[in-house]
Write a protein that holds these residues in place. Structure first.
Motif, PDB file in Angstrom:
ATOM      1  N   ASP A 141      12.303   0.592  12.808  1.00 51.48           N
ATOM      2  CA  ASP A 141      11.402   0.078  11.767  1.00 51.48           C
ATOM      3  C   ASP A 141      11.040   1.210  10.792  1.00 51.48           C
ATOM      4  OD1 ASP A 141       9.754  -1.802  10.493  1.00 51.48           O
ATOM      5  OD2 ASP A 141       8.011  -1.227  11.697  1.00 51.48           O
ATOM      6  N   ALA A 142      10.732   2.386  11.341  1.00 48.26           N
ATOM      7  CA  ALA A 142      10.393   3.535  10.476  1.00 48.26           C
ATOM      8  C   ALA A 142      11.574   3.890   9.569  1.00 48.26           C
ATOM      9  CB  ALA A 142       9.991   4.732  11.332  1.00 48.26           C
ATOM     10  N   LEU A 143      12.789   3.854  10.139  1.00 51.10           N
ATOM     11  CA  LEU A 143      13.993   4.125   9.334  1.00 51.10           C
ATOM     12  C   LEU A 143      14.101   3.098   8.202  1.00 51.10           C
ATOM     13  CD1 LEU A 143      16.754   5.617   8.957  1.00 51.10           C
ATOM     14  CD2 LEU A 143      17.737   3.868  10.454  1.00 51.10           C
ATOM     15  N   ALA A 144      13.864   1.830   8.546  1.00 55.07           N
ATOM     16  CA  ALA A 144      13.941   0.764   7.529  1.00 55.07           C
ATOM     17  C   ALA A 144      12.878   0.975   6.450  1.00 55.07           C
ATOM     18  CB  ALA A 144      13.768  -0.606   8.188  1.00 55.07           C
ATOM     19  N   HIS A 145      11.709   1.469   6.841  1.00 58.18           N
ATOM     20  CA  HIS A 145      10.665   1.727   5.837  1.00 58.18           C
ATOM     21  C   HIS A 145      11.149   2.763   4.820  1.00 58.18           C
ATOM     22  CE1 HIS A 145       7.360   0.321   8.859  1.00 58.18           C
ATOM     23  NE2 HIS A 145       8.073  -0.669   8.366  1.00 58.18           N
ATOM     24  N   ALA A 146      11.793   3.828   5.315  1.00 58.61           N
ATOM     25  CA  ALA A 146      12.312   4.854   4.396  1.00 58.61           C
ATOM     26  C   ALA A 146      13.387   4.253   3.491  1.00 58.61           C
ATOM     27  CB  ALA A 146      12.870   6.036   5.194  1.00 58.61           C
ATOM     28  N   LEU A 147      14.313   3.482   4.093  1.00 60.56           N
ATOM     29  CA  LEU A 147      15.466   3.004   3.328  1.00 60.56           C
ATOM     30  C   LEU A 147      15.102   1.876   2.359  1.00 60.56           C
ATOM     31  CD1 LEU A 147      18.183   3.143   6.138  1.00 60.56           C
ATOM     32  CD2 LEU A 147      17.867   4.712   4.212  1.00 60.56           C
ATOM     33  N   GLU A 148      14.138   1.032   2.753  1.00 61.46           N
ATOM     34  CA  GLU A 148      13.738  -0.045   1.823  1.00 61.46           C
ATOM     35  C   GLU A 148      12.864   0.489   0.690  1.00 61.46           C
ATOM     36  OE1 GLU A 148      14.522  -4.131   2.750  1.00 61.46           O
ATOM     37  OE2 GLU A 148      12.770  -3.931   4.062  1.00 61.46           O
ATOM     38  N   SER A 149      11.933   1.388   1.026  1.00 61.57           N
ATOM     39  CA  SER A 149      11.061   1.906  -0.045  1.00 61.57           C
ATOM     40  C   SER A 149      11.862   2.782  -1.011  1.00 61.57           C
ATOM     41  CB  SER A 149       9.869   2.680   0.536  1.00 61.57           C
ATOM     42  OG  SER A 149      10.312   3.767   1.302  1.00 61.57           O
ATOM     43  N   ALA A 150      12.950   3.411  -0.510  1.00 61.66           N
ATOM     44  CA  ALA A 150      13.774   4.294  -1.356  1.00 61.66           C
ATOM     45  C   ALA A 150      14.402   3.548  -2.526  1.00 61.66           C
ATOM     46  CB  ALA A 150      14.862   4.963  -0.520  1.00 61.66           C
ATOM     47  N   VAL A 151      14.750   2.265  -2.308  1.00 64.45           N
ATOM     48  CA  VAL A 151      15.454   1.521  -3.366  1.00 64.45           C
ATOM     49  C   VAL A 151      14.598   0.422  -3.987  1.00 64.45           C
ATOM     50  CG1 VAL A 151      17.743   2.011  -2.403  1.00 64.45           C
ATOM     51  CG2 VAL A 151      16.557  -0.083  -1.711  1.00 64.45           C
ATOM     52  N   SER A 152      13.367   0.246  -3.481  1.00 61.42           N
ATOM     53  CA  SER A 152      12.480  -0.788  -4.028  1.00 61.42           C
ATOM     54  C   SER A 152      12.326  -0.607  -5.545  1.00 61.42           C
ATOM     55  CB  SER A 152      11.106  -0.680  -3.362  1.00 61.42           C
ATOM     56  OG  SER A 152      10.133  -1.330  -4.143  1.00 61.42           O
ATOM     57  N   ILE A 153      12.207  -1.706  -6.248  1.00 63.32           N
ATOM     58  CA  ILE A 153      12.010  -1.580  -7.703  1.00 63.32           C
ATOM     59  C   ILE A 153      10.620  -1.021  -8.026  1.00 63.32           C
ATOM     60  CG2 ILE A 153      13.678  -3.364  -8.335  1.00 63.32           C
ATOM     61  CD1 ILE A 153      11.294  -5.265  -8.777  1.00 63.32           C
ATOM     62  N   ARG A 154       9.752  -0.917  -7.038  1.00 62.08           N
ATOM     63  CA  ARG A 154       8.436  -0.306  -7.227  1.00 62.08           C
ATOM     64  C   ARG A 154       8.457   1.204  -6.931  1.00 62.08           C
ATOM     65  NH1 ARG A 154       3.448  -3.129  -6.733  1.00 62.08           N
ATOM     66  NH2 ARG A 154       3.541  -4.867  -8.170  1.00 62.08           N
ATOM     67  N   ARG A 155       9.637   1.765  -6.631  1.00 60.67           N
ATOM     68  CA  ARG A 155       9.677   3.183  -6.250  1.00 60.67           C
ATOM     69  C   ARG A 155       9.217   4.047  -7.422  1.00 60.67           C
ATOM     70  NH1 ARG A 155      14.819   1.566  -7.414  1.00 60.67           N
ATOM     71  NH2 ARG A 155      15.985   2.853  -8.895  1.00 60.67           N
ATOM     72  N   THR A 156       8.624   5.189  -7.087  1.00 58.07           N
ATOM     73  CA  THR A 156       8.206   6.161  -8.101  1.00 58.07           C
ATOM     74  C   THR A 156       8.819   7.511  -7.729  1.00 58.07           C
ATOM     75  OG1 THR A 156       6.267   6.984  -6.924  1.00 58.07           O
ATOM     76  CG2 THR A 156       5.961   4.992  -8.267  1.00 58.07           C
ATOM     77  N   GLU A 157       8.636   8.480  -8.631  1.00 53.10           N
ATOM     78  CA  GLU A 157       9.107   9.837  -8.342  1.00 53.10           C
ATOM     79  C   GLU A 157       8.533  10.312  -7.001  1.00 53.10           C
ATOM     80  OE1 GLU A 157      11.522  12.937  -9.841  1.00 53.10           O
ATOM     81  OE2 GLU A 157      11.196  10.907 -10.545  1.00 53.10           O
ATOM     82  N   LEU A 158       7.243   9.998  -6.776  1.00 47.50           N
ATOM     83  CA  LEU A 158       6.561  10.476  -5.573  1.00 47.50           C
ATOM     84  C   LEU A 158       7.017   9.719  -4.323  1.00 47.50           C
ATOM     85  CD1 LEU A 158       4.336  12.561  -4.938  1.00 47.50           C
ATOM     86  CD2 LEU A 158       2.716  10.659  -4.965  1.00 47.50           C
TER      87      LEU A 158
END
Ligand code: FE2
Length: 382
Positions: free
Chosen positions: A195-212
């Motif tokens: 689940d933690a891995l999925a959190h990194a991988l989904e947030s990485a490409v989310s259209i809401r991603r930011t520089e931070l």
């Protein structure tokens, strides 16, 4: 060009083997004087509650304990914790345990300080009154709840997970001690780790991603990718728990500053309708969602960068997606059958999930149905 963004608040992180001993000083610096410790029976049996209580009491900090946290807490579970909390004199929450303990403490904080029912707080920023400070001490590497301002609580009537968020619900401090993250059963470590891995991988490409959020997601991936294979194979080595615990917290920060995506949108109905454990449901869907997302040029570029990171962290020449599919293939899959009518019900539920709106490839119900079909084709019948 860097897109504009506003960062979300973050807790102070205290990381390292044995840092649970810092708990009294963390309480002291918040200017509070007594604690309600929210935990579950497994953590009591592991001896961590007694350790935390002794540390606090030795420093003159009175402790009350609520140790009846249930897995995947419901509105009623939150209300029960709050009923106990109303009879106790305290001015600081300490949540010690997995994501459910952290969610229960946050939910109790909403009800105790702002009243009403948890459904009143579904969404973000609906708590008008001040909330009590929270110190989060996760004992599983997974949800990243210690770095998020949301409490996940299931509705009593239909099991739907509500995300109830407010900046005031965010922990002031997160104590990340790998020494107390080693008592969880292996299957729990695997499910929460994926689940933690999925959190990194989904947030990485989310259209809401930011520089931070992208920085947090990538740092989380570096840590988690080093350890998750060992966790799955049951061959945990020296620093693995530290990598997982820190990686999960950084993933939590990535989500807080970004969003998730279609793997979580698909997973939630599997949990609500069929009781599939969250981590297993996410794992089942993740490779299929990533194959779909690779059609988005920006997501493909990010996946490519992560494939290069794998060469450093695990000296692996697989592509990111093949590596994830390989990992998922090594974990126990849910026994499952779903006919076409059930797939349509799941798909229409997935299409209503808030988190699915931020997937790089936009999806409607038919797209979710295709994802379920491809995932279920890989499963043995129940
Ligand atoms: Fe998750």
């Amino acid at each position: 060009m860097v897109d504009p963004f506003v960062s979300r608040p973050a807790p102070k992180l205290v990381f390292g083997n044995g840092v649970l001993r810092e708990l009294p000083s963390c309480v002291g610096e918040l200017g509070v004087s007594s604690v309600l410790l929210v935990t579950d029976q497994g953590i009591v049996r592991a001896g961590h509650v007694e350790t935390a209580r002794s540390l606090l009491e030795a420093n003159g900090i009175p402790v009350s304990v609520y140790d009846a946290v249930q897995e995947n807490p419901t509105e009623s579970d939150a209300a029960e914790c709050c009923e106990m909390a109303r009879g106790v004199d305290f001015d600081c929450f300490v949540a010690l345990g997995g994501g459910s303990s952290l969610d229960t403490a946050k939910a109790c904080n909403f009800l105790l300080t702002n009243g009403g029912r948890m459904s009143d707080y579904q969404g973000y920023g609906k708590a008008a009154e001040r909330m009590l400070p929270l110190i989060a001490i996760p004992t599983t590497a997974g949800t990243g709840s210690e770095c998020q301002s949301y409490a996940l609580v299931s509705r009593d009537d239909n099991g739907e997970k509500m995300a109830c968020g407010d900046p005031k619900a965010l922990a002031k401090t997160a104590i990340l001690d790998p020494d107390i993250s080693d008592t969880q059963p292996r299957q729990v470590a695997v499910q929460t780790g994926i689940d933690a891995l999925a959190h990194a991988l989904e947030s990485a490409v989310s259209i809401r991603r930011t520089e931070l959020s992208s920085l947090y997601a990538e740092a989380a991936f570096r840590h988690i990718s080093r350890a998750i294979g060992d966790i799955i194979d049951g061959q945990v080595k020296g620093d693995d728990r530290g990598h997982m615990l820190l990686g999960a917290a950084l993933s939590g920060r990535a989500i807080e500053n970004s969003m998730l995506g279609a793997a979580h949108a698909c997973a939630n109905p599997l949990t609500a309708r069929h009781g599939v454990i969250h981590g297993r449901a996410v794992a089942l869907m993740l490779p299929h969602v990533m194959r779909l997302n690779a059609a988005d040029p920006d997501a493909a570029r990010i996946y490519d960068r992560y494939s290069h990171i794998l060469r450093e962290t695990v000296t692996c020449s697989q592509t990111l997606i093949d590596w994830v599919a390989d990992l998922v293939g090594r974990i126990e899959q849910p026994g499952f059958t779903a006919n076409e009518s059930e797939i349509r019900k799941l798909a229409s539920a997935a299409a209503t999930q808030w988190t699915g709106r931020f997937n790089p490839i936009p999806l409607k119900a038919e797209g979710f149905a295709d994802l379920y079909r491809s995932a279920f084709a890989m499963l043995e019948p129940a």
